[in-house]
Scaffold this motif. Structure first.
Motif, mmCIF file in Angstrom:
data_model
loop_
_atom_site.group_PDB
_atom_site.id
_atom_site.type_symbol
_atom_site.label_atom_id
_atom_site.label_comp_id
_atom_site.label_asym_id
_atom_site.label_seq_id
_atom_site.Cartn_x
_atom_site.Cartn_y
_atom_site.Cartn_z
ATOM 1 N N PRO A 3 48.936 54.415 56.982
ATOM 2 C CA PRO A 3 47.757 54.252 57.800
ATOM 3 C C PRO A 3 47.853 53.038 58.696
ATOM 4 C CG PRO A 3 47.336 53.536 55.565
ATOM 5 C CD PRO A 3 48.716 54.095 55.571
ATOM 6 N N LEU A 4 47.237 53.141 59.871
ATOM 7 C CA LEU A 4 47.157 52.016 60.778
ATOM 8 C C LEU A 4 45.860 51.282 60.530
ATOM 9 C CD1 LEU A 4 48.406 53.640 64.074
ATOM 10 C CD2 LEU A 4 49.680 52.187 62.535
ATOM 11 N N ASP A 5 45.886 49.985 60.683
ATOM 12 C CA ASP A 5 44.704 49.169 60.496
ATOM 13 C C ASP A 5 43.842 49.281 61.734
ATOM 14 O OD1 ASP A 5 42.843 47.423 59.730
ATOM 15 O OD2 ASP A 5 44.102 45.632 59.778
ATOM 16 N N SER A 6 42.682 49.929 61.588
ATOM 17 C CA SER A 6 41.802 50.135 62.732
ATOM 18 C C SER A 6 40.788 49.019 62.890
ATOM 19 C CB SER A 6 41.059 51.471 62.578
ATOM 20 O OG SER A 6 40.322 51.483 61.364
ATOM 21 N N THR A 7 40.908 47.961 62.093
ATOM 22 C CA THR A 7 39.976 46.845 62.188
ATOM 23 C C THR A 7 40.073 46.201 63.561
ATOM 24 O OG1 THR A 7 40.290 46.439 59.848
ATOM 25 C CG2 THR A 7 39.263 44.699 61.126
ATOM 26 N N GLY A 8 38.931 46.037 64.162
ATOM 27 C CA GLY A 8 38.915 45.398 65.467
ATOM 28 C C GLY A 8 39.112 46.347 66.615
ATOM 29 N N CYS A 69 50.451 60.841 74.594
ATOM 30 C CA CYS A 69 50.985 61.892 75.439
ATOM 31 C C CYS A 69 50.679 63.253 74.808
ATOM 32 C CB CYS A 69 52.490 61.706 75.606
ATOM 33 S SG CYS A 69 53.297 63.017 76.540
ATOM 34 N N PRO A 70 50.199 64.228 75.603
ATOM 35 C CA PRO A 70 49.896 65.546 75.035
ATOM 36 C C PRO A 70 51.133 66.167 74.390
ATOM 37 C CG PRO A 70 48.986 65.333 77.251
ATOM 38 C CD PRO A 70 49.855 64.130 77.026
ATOM 39 N N GLY A 71 50.959 66.661 73.176
ATOM 40 C CA GLY A 71 52.067 67.274 72.466
ATOM 41 C C GLY A 71 52.960 66.303 71.728
ATOM 42 N N LEU A 72 52.667 64.995 71.826
ATOM 43 C CA LEU A 72 53.523 64.017 71.156
ATOM 44 C C LEU A 72 53.446 64.167 69.639
ATOM 45 C CD1 LEU A 72 55.417 61.597 71.485
ATOM 46 C CD2 LEU A 72 53.406 60.095 71.426
ATOM 47 N N GLY A 73 52.242 64.473 69.118
ATOM 48 C CA GLY A 73 52.105 64.654 67.675
ATOM 49 C C GLY A 73 52.907 65.840 67.167
ATOM 50 N N LEU A 74 52.934 66.922 67.942
ATOM 51 C CA LEU A 74 53.722 68.092 67.545
ATOM 52 C C LEU A 74 55.218 67.795 67.619
ATOM 53 C CD1 LEU A 74 51.737 70.982 69.266
ATOM 54 C CD2 LEU A 74 51.582 70.147 66.911
ATOM 55 N N PHE A 303 57.761 59.719 60.873
ATOM 56 C CA PHE A 303 57.339 60.562 61.988
ATOM 57 C C PHE A 303 56.225 61.522 61.576
ATOM 58 C CE2 PHE A 303 61.512 59.351 63.781
ATOM 59 C CZ PHE A 303 61.087 58.948 65.035
ATOM 60 N N LEU A 304 56.228 61.993 60.334
ATOM 61 C CA LEU A 304 55.143 62.843 59.876
ATOM 62 C C LEU A 304 53.833 62.063 59.820
ATOM 63 C CD1 LEU A 304 54.143 65.535 58.757
ATOM 64 C CD2 LEU A 304 54.827 64.769 56.479
ATOM 65 N N THR A 305 53.897 60.811 59.395
ATOM 66 C CA THR A 305 52.710 59.974 59.350
ATOM 67 C C THR A 305 52.164 59.728 60.752
ATOM 68 O OG1 THR A 305 53.524 58.878 57.361
ATOM 69 C CG2 THR A 305 51.790 57.757 58.587
ATOM 70 N N LYS A 306 53.041 59.419 61.700
ATOM 71 C CA LYS A 306 52.613 59.192 63.077
ATOM 72 C C LYS A 306 52.022 60.462 63.679
ATOM 73 C CE LYS A 306 55.019 56.599 65.832
ATOM 74 N NZ LYS A 306 54.114 55.447 65.929
ATOM 75 N N ILE A 310 47.845 61.101 65.196
ATOM 76 C CA ILE A 310 47.468 61.394 66.583
ATOM 77 C C ILE A 310 47.256 62.879 66.839
ATOM 78 C CG2 ILE A 310 48.669 59.358 67.435
ATOM 79 C CD1 ILE A 310 50.949 61.123 68.329
ATOM 80 N N GLU A 311 47.416 63.727 65.836
ATOM 81 C CA GLU A 311 47.282 65.171 66.033
ATOM 82 C C GLU A 311 46.426 65.757 64.927
ATOM 83 O OE1 GLU A 311 46.913 68.008 67.807
ATOM 84 O OE2 GLU A 311 48.768 67.351 68.783
ATOM 85 N N LYS A 312 45.776 66.874 65.205
ATOM 86 C CA LYS A 312 44.934 67.530 64.214
ATOM 87 C C LYS A 312 45.793 68.128 63.106
ATOM 88 C CE LYS A 312 41.284 68.652 67.528
ATOM 89 N NZ LYS A 312 40.512 69.735 68.176
ATOM 90 N N ALA A 313 45.160 68.308 61.936
ATOM 91 C CA ALA A 313 45.917 68.769 60.770
ATOM 92 C C ALA A 313 46.406 70.200 60.929
ATOM 93 C CB ALA A 313 45.044 68.650 59.514
#
Length: 366
Positions: A3-8, A69-74, A303-306, A310-313
């Protein structure tokens, strides 16, 4: 997942007073907005470029600049599936090293990576007091799932083992219904039925497919062991995911991995002493494969985590099925083993059920 720290994050979207130009503040806090506009300054909450409130142009430009970027998560998911498949191929290639020993080497490799992360994030090595029992269970179940997966790769075909591991989402739905009291619908029951049919087509038990197992009678015992190991991996992986859901975000992800590698290493060492299989690989190529297994496994996880971040499940679950495609391709190219139509049919059933379960879970959560 990492997970990324979204604080702030809100602070980055809304500039504070220190980010405004020195001459931007109105001369008096009680001054009327009309007077401020006469002085050449926009009213409160207005943009300094277009004097509109809110500023649609600036918000749109900022969103375009920060959006992925569109499609980057895929693409990340596809790359993750490829890396996992290559790691599985190396496990299959290392036949002179026991699956438990391969698991031990991977635990050592991941430990060297996780320790600096824990020190940097200052999370400690023990975890919250109320979550330690779940961390221990997560570590034991996750490491057992890893051992069973590697054993399945070594004893049965790469395609069969990969396909069966995709039944994990179906088991997750069942265990979440039992332990977390989540809803188990008719759709989930249908996906479970498809998984059972797919696994049956892959296993091909003699009492149902007697004529088709005579030609593989010598290797059928190993095929059966590998199949049950793959099913065991799917079950233990599902239990691990349920425990992670139970813990939620109260435990840092790296701390979860720490328990996984520590308890996994202890479990592997005990099993190796019991089995008497502990030994360094005799071939330099096998040693290289062990290093690459750790590298590709870690890269696939990153890469799966990233991708999930940024992409829907739903789309990620569909793209993950490329792991099965890569397994079929590698099995044909590197082992000259063309999967049977029974395996192809079983793969379609299992992949369809696991993908449908993931998408249904995503839609129901919305």
């Amino acid at each position: 997942m990492w997970p990324l720290d979204s604080t702030g994050a809100a602070d980055l979207l809304e500039p504070g007073p220190s980010q405004l130009p020195p001459d931007a503040a109105p001369p008096d806090a009680s001054e009327e907005p009309a007077a401020a506009e006469v002085a050449g300054a926009p009213g409160p909450g207005r943009c300094w470029l277009c004097s509109s409130s809110p500023c649609g142009w600036c918000a749109e430009r900022e969103a375009k600049k920060k959006g992925p970027c569109p499609g980057l998560g895929l693409f990340y998911t596809l790359l993750s599936a490829f890396l996992f498949s290559v790691g599985s191929l190396f496990v299959k290639k290392v036949q002179d090293v026991h699956a438990v020993e391969i698991s031990a080497y991977r635990c050592v490799f991941q430990m060297l990576f996780v320790i600096p992360c824990l020190i940097y994030r200052k999370t400690g090595f023990i975890g919250p007091k109320g979550q330690r029992i779940f961390l221990i269970l997560r570590g034991f179940l996750g490491s057992t799932a890893m051992i069973l997966l590697y054993y399945a790769f070594q004893t049965t075909s790469l395609a069969d083992a990969t396909v069966i591991t995709f039944s994990s989402p179906v088991f997750t739905s069942i265990f979440a219904w039992i332990f977390l009291k989540e809803k188990y619908s008719l759709w989930d029951a249908l996906f479970t039925l498809f998984t059972i049919i797919g696994v049956t087509l892959i296993v091909r038990p003699p009492f149902l497919f007697g004529a088709n197992t005579k030609s593989m009678e010598e290797s059928y015992s190993g095929h059966l062991k590998g199949t049950f190991a793959a099913i065991g991996h799917a079950i233990f992986a599902a239990l691990t995911l349920v425990i992670l859901r139970k813990m939620g975000k109260s435990v840092d992800y790296f701390l979860s991995i720490w328990y996984y590698v520590i308890l996994g290493l202890v479990e592997c060492v005990i099993l190796l002493f019991i089995l008497g299989e502990w030994s360094l690989p005799s071939c330099g190529l096998d040693r290289l494969f062990l290093i690459l297994i750790g590298l590709f496994g870690l890269g696939g996880q990153v890469f799966l985590t990233k991708a999930i971040q940024i992409e829907k499940a739903g789309p990620v679950a569909i793209m993950r099925t490329m792991d099965v495609v890569f397994a079929f391709i590698f099995q044909i190219i590197f082992f000259n083993d063309v999967p049977t139509w029974w395996t192809v049919g079983g793969a379609l059933c299992v992949v369809a059920s696991s993908t449908g379960a993931a998408i249904h879970k995503c839609q129901s959560s919305k």
